[in-house]
Design a protein around this motif. Structure first.
Motif, PDB file in Angstrom:
ATOM      1  N   SER A   1       0.828  -1.212   0.000  1.00  0.00           N
ATOM      2  CA  SER A   1       0.000   0.000   0.000  1.00  0.00           C
ATOM      3  C   SER A   1       0.860   1.259   0.000  1.00  0.00           C
ATOM      4  N   MET A   2       1.938   1.270   0.794  1.00  0.00           N
ATOM      5  CA  MET A   2       2.827   2.422   0.837  1.00  0.00           C
ATOM      6  C   MET A   2       3.510   2.634  -0.516  1.00  0.00           C
ATOM      7  N   HIS A   3       3.916   1.537  -1.151  1.00  0.00           N
ATOM      8  CA  HIS A   3       4.581   1.645  -2.455  1.00  0.00           C
ATOM      9  C   HIS A   3       3.628   2.212  -3.501  1.00  0.00           C
ATOM     10  N   GLU A   4       2.385   1.722  -3.502  1.00  0.00           N
ATOM     11  CA  GLU A   4       1.409   2.213  -4.471  1.00  0.00           C
ATOM     12  C   GLU A   4       1.055   3.678  -4.216  1.00  0.00           C
ATOM     13  N   ALA A   5       0.959   4.069  -2.940  1.00  0.00           N
ATOM     14  CA  ALA A   5       0.647   5.462  -2.625  1.00  0.00           C
ATOM     15  C   ALA A   5       1.752   6.395  -3.097  1.00  0.00           C
TER      16      ALA A   5
ATOM     17  N   GLY B   1      12.364   7.259  -1.802  1.00  0.00           N
ATOM     18  CA  GLY B   1      11.076   6.746  -1.355  1.00  0.00           C
ATOM     19  C   GLY B   1      11.189   5.382  -0.704  1.00  0.00           C
ATOM     20  N   VAL B   2      12.021   4.512  -1.257  1.00  0.00           N
ATOM     21  CA  VAL B   2      12.205   3.183  -0.667  1.00  0.00           C
ATOM     22  C   VAL B   2      12.826   3.286   0.723  1.00  0.00           C
TER      23      VAL B   2
ATOM     24  N   ASN C   1       9.558   3.933   7.780  1.00  0.00           N
ATOM     25  CA  ASN C   1       8.178   3.990   8.274  1.00  0.00           C
ATOM     26  C   ASN C   1       7.618   2.600   8.543  1.00  0.00           C
ATOM     27  N   LEU C   2       7.990   1.646   7.702  1.00  0.00           N
ATOM     28  CA  LEU C   2       7.482   0.291   7.882  1.00  0.00           C
ATOM     29  C   LEU C   2       8.024  -0.331   9.163  1.00  0.00           C
ATOM     30  N   PHE C   3       9.260  -0.022   9.527  1.00  0.00           N
ATOM     31  CA  PHE C   3       9.834  -0.542  10.773  1.00  0.00           C
ATOM     32  C   PHE C   3       9.064  -0.023  11.982  1.00  0.00           C
ATOM     33  N   VAL C   4       8.778   1.265  11.986  1.00  0.00           N
ATOM     34  CA  VAL C   4       8.007   1.840  13.091  1.00  0.00           C
ATOM     35  C   VAL C   4       6.602   1.260  13.125  1.00  0.00           C
ATOM     36  N   LEU C   5       6.001   1.131  11.941  1.00  0.00           N
ATOM     37  CA  LEU C   5       4.657   0.579  11.859  1.00  0.00           C
ATOM     38  C   LEU C   5       4.619  -0.867  12.336  1.00  0.00           C
ATOM     39  N   ALA C   6       5.675  -1.628  12.044  1.00  0.00           N
ATOM     40  CA  ALA C   6       5.718  -3.034  12.446  1.00  0.00           C
ATOM     41  C   ALA C   6       5.714  -3.179  13.957  1.00  0.00           C
TER      42      ALA C   6
ATOM     43  N   LEU D   1       3.683  10.279  -7.848  1.00  0.00           N
ATOM     44  CA  LEU D   1       4.764  10.484  -8.835  1.00  0.00           C
ATOM     45  C   LEU D   1       6.135  10.465  -8.176  1.00  0.00           C
ATOM     46  N   GLY D   2       6.251   9.680  -7.118  1.00  0.00           N
ATOM     47  CA  GLY D   2       7.546   9.597  -6.435  1.00  0.00           C
ATOM     48  C   GLY D   2       8.529   8.661  -7.094  1.00  0.00           C
ATOM     49  N   HIS D   3       8.095   7.954  -8.148  1.00  0.00           N
ATOM     50  CA  HIS D   3       8.973   6.996  -8.818  1.00  0.00           C
ATOM     51  C   HIS D   3       9.373   7.459 -10.218  1.00  0.00           C
TER      52      HIS D   3
END
Length: 241
Positions: free
Chosen positions: A158-162, A178-179, A185-190, A167-169
């Motif tokens: 979901s984060m990658h698609e957002a 972005g990666v 962010n994914l580490f904190v979210l986990a 237009l971040g890619h």
């Protein structure tokens, strides 16, 4: 439900006794690890692929799940190809042979593991483990880990698609930035989601006492005989070599 869970639930062997599949794929895995890499490892991989086809596992999904860990194995064989001595870094004469053996064993073992995962729903496996004396706490840890991986994979997608929609890619620099931000962010979210998942399961039942609903699966004598014959054939090949 992710693709792996869907494939396992729709598999032709999804309703088979888990012990039968452990006998087949676990035995093949032991032969791949203990036996000589040539020709036992290719024979084990061939048996795993044939079993996956008989269980009607999606071929593309099987290859994708097998290719991901195989890529890490291939990338990690560098230390086997080179040795460090008094003269610095040098090519090892026995390196290619050892690297080929490691790759063959690893891919054969992963082929068995992936085939088992794509033919066995998690609920069936946890129920079988509980009925055969595995502590409930171990099953709970396995369930938590599995569910957490699914949640994180969905969040990362979901984060990658957002970011792509913003237009971040468009540029390589933007993609790398972005990666990196997504990983942080994914580490904190986990951490937060793991805590909430643990608290939710603890409120639902005693730790290690989460129940899994699964029907009893009778053993199939013909499947057991076929699995034993397959293992015996690979073991005979080992003996001949």
């Amino acid at each position: 439900m992710n693709a792996l869970e869907a494939a396992a639930a729709r598999s032709r062997w999804a309703r088979r006794n888990v012990g039968e599949k452990i006998l087949l794929f676990g035995g093949l895995l032991l032969l791949a690890v203990a036996g000589p890499p040539w020709p036992v490892a290719p024979a084990v991989l061939l048996c795993a692929v044939v079993a996956a086809r008989l269980a009607r596992v999606p071929a593309r999904l099987y290859l994708v799940l097998l290719a991901a860990p195989a890529a890490f194995v291939v990338l990690g064989i560098g230390p086997l190809l080179f040795s460090v001595g008094a003269d610095g870094l040098a090519f090892s004469p026995t390196g290619p042979r050892r690297a080929a053996e490691v790759v063959a064993r690893s891919i054969a073992g992963m082929g068995c593991t992936v085939a088992f995962a794509l033919t066995t729903p998690l609920a069936e496996l946890l129920n079988w483990l509980g009925r055969h004396g595995v502590p409930a706490a171990v099953s709970q840890v396995a369930e938590l880990t599995y569910r957490m991986i699914g949640v994180l994979a969905g969040s990362a997608r979901s984060m990658h698609e957002a970011q792509a929609q913003r237009l971040g890619h468009r540029t390589r620099r933007g993609l790398l930035t972005g990666v990196a931000a997504q990983s942080a962010n994914l580490f904190v979210l986990a951490i937060g989601r793991a805590r909430r998942l643990q608290e939710g399961l603890a409120l639902r039942a005693e730790p290690g006492a989460t129940a899994v609903v699964a029907a009893a699966r009778p053993r199939d004598a013909r499947f057991l005989a076929a699995a034993a014959a397959t293992l015996a054939a690979v073991a005979a090949l080992w003996a001949v070599v």
